[in-house]
Motif scaffolding. Structure first.
Motif, PDB file in Angstrom:
ATOM      1  N   TYR A 251      80.535  51.803 116.068  1.00  0.00           N
ATOM      2  CA  TYR A 251      79.849  52.617 115.060  1.00  0.00           C
ATOM      3  C   TYR A 251      80.668  53.854 114.696  1.00  0.00           C
ATOM      4  O   TYR A 251      80.713  54.255 113.532  1.00  0.00           O
TER       5      TYR A 251
ATOM      6  N   SER B  51      83.489  52.670 112.342  1.00  0.00           N
ATOM      7  CA  SER B  51      83.059  52.310 110.989  1.00  0.00           C
ATOM      8  C   SER B  51      82.546  53.537 110.232  1.00  0.00           C
ATOM      9  O   SER B  51      82.685  53.606 109.009  1.00  0.00           O
ATOM     10  N   ASN B  52      81.997  54.500 110.939  1.00  0.00           N
ATOM     11  CA  ASN B  52      81.539  55.731 110.308  1.00  0.00           C
ATOM     12  C   ASN B  52      82.730  56.523 109.761  1.00  0.00           C
ATOM     13  O   ASN B  52      82.632  57.173 108.728  1.00  0.00           O
TER      14      ASN B  52
ATOM     15  N   HIS C  74      74.112  53.782 110.302  1.00  0.00           N
ATOM     16  CA  HIS C  74      74.867  53.910 111.544  1.00  0.00           C
ATOM     17  C   HIS C  74      74.037  54.441 112.711  1.00  0.00           C
ATOM     18  O   HIS C  74      73.914  53.787 113.740  1.00  0.00           O
TER      19      HIS C  74
ATOM     20  N   MET D 286      72.521  52.131 115.660  1.00  0.00           N
ATOM     21  CA  MET D 286      73.226  52.305 116.936  1.00  0.00           C
ATOM     22  C   MET D 286      72.237  52.639 118.050  1.00  0.00           C
ATOM     23  O   MET D 286      72.268  52.036 119.133  1.00  0.00           O
TER      24      MET D 286
ATOM     25  N   THR E 210      79.081  60.843 116.179  1.00  0.00           N
ATOM     26  CA  THR E 210      78.610  59.507 116.562  1.00  0.00           C
ATOM     27  C   THR E 210      78.722  59.316 118.069  1.00  0.00           C
ATOM     28  O   THR E 210      77.800  58.799 118.713  1.00  0.00           O
TER      29      THR E 210
END
Length: 186
Positions: free
Chosen positions: A19, A22-23, A49, A53, A111
């Motif tokens: 995550y 990809s963020n 996200h 997650m 994240t």
């Protein structure tokens, strides 16, 4: 039983990493344009996200998703940390082109912090907001963003050590958090 626990820890670590990576792409693209796209993307990643997650981490521990009320309460109680992360991100991240890099670093850091927090909360029985705030403080101290120009991903062994130390005993969890925070007080 220990193998199941270690397997969950590795899966949680990999999930957070996926995550976070990809963020970075989404946030980086928004930094090319700057304001207002960066604000729109920040709002969108909550649903694309962060929420997925957190729910997938809960599933790893065979738990129901957190209630919306509980998540709201947590976010209100850690808002000081969230605001700090967002301010750093938004001040420099709004500048087109230059913002790409800063949005990416801030997104990855945020994240990871959320992923670690919700991994801990999913593997412990802790519900007391005071200790959740202390847990956020501990995460920030253990995995600091030391350099505004560089993100250092938390290493797996450190993540595993924290997760292996968690027990569903609230008193023991709180004692461990308090003891660990002592190392960071001057």
């Amino acid at each position: 039983m220990e193998n199941i626990r270690e397997d969950r820890i590795l899966k949680a670590y990999d999930l957070i990493n996926d995550y976070a990576n990809s963020n970075v792409g989404l946030q980086g693209i928004s930094g090319l344009v700057g304001f207002p796209l960066t604000i729109a993307v920040d709002g969108a990643v909550i649903f694309t996200h962060y929420a997925p997650m957190i729910n997938k981490i809960r599933q790893l521990y065979e738990l129901e998703p957190f209630s919306k009320e509980y998540l709201t309460d947590i976010l209100k109680n850690i808002s000081k940390d969230i605001v700090f992360d967002l301010l750093v991100d938004k001040v420099v991240g709004q500048v087109p082109i230059i913002g790409v890099y800063f949005n990416a670093i801030s997104a990855k850091s945020f994240t990871w912090r959320l992923g670690i927090l919700f991994s801990i909360l999913s593997s412990s029985a802790e519900k007391d907001m005071e200790y959740i705030k202390k847990t956020v403080e501990l995460i920030r101290n253990l995995f600091p963003q030391k350099d505004v120009f560089k993100f250092t991903k938390p290493d797996y062994q450190s993540f595993k050590k924290i997760m292996m130390s968690i027990d569903n005993d609230d008193v023991l969890f709180r004692d461990r958090i308090d003891e660990a925070l002592k190392a960071f007080t001057v």
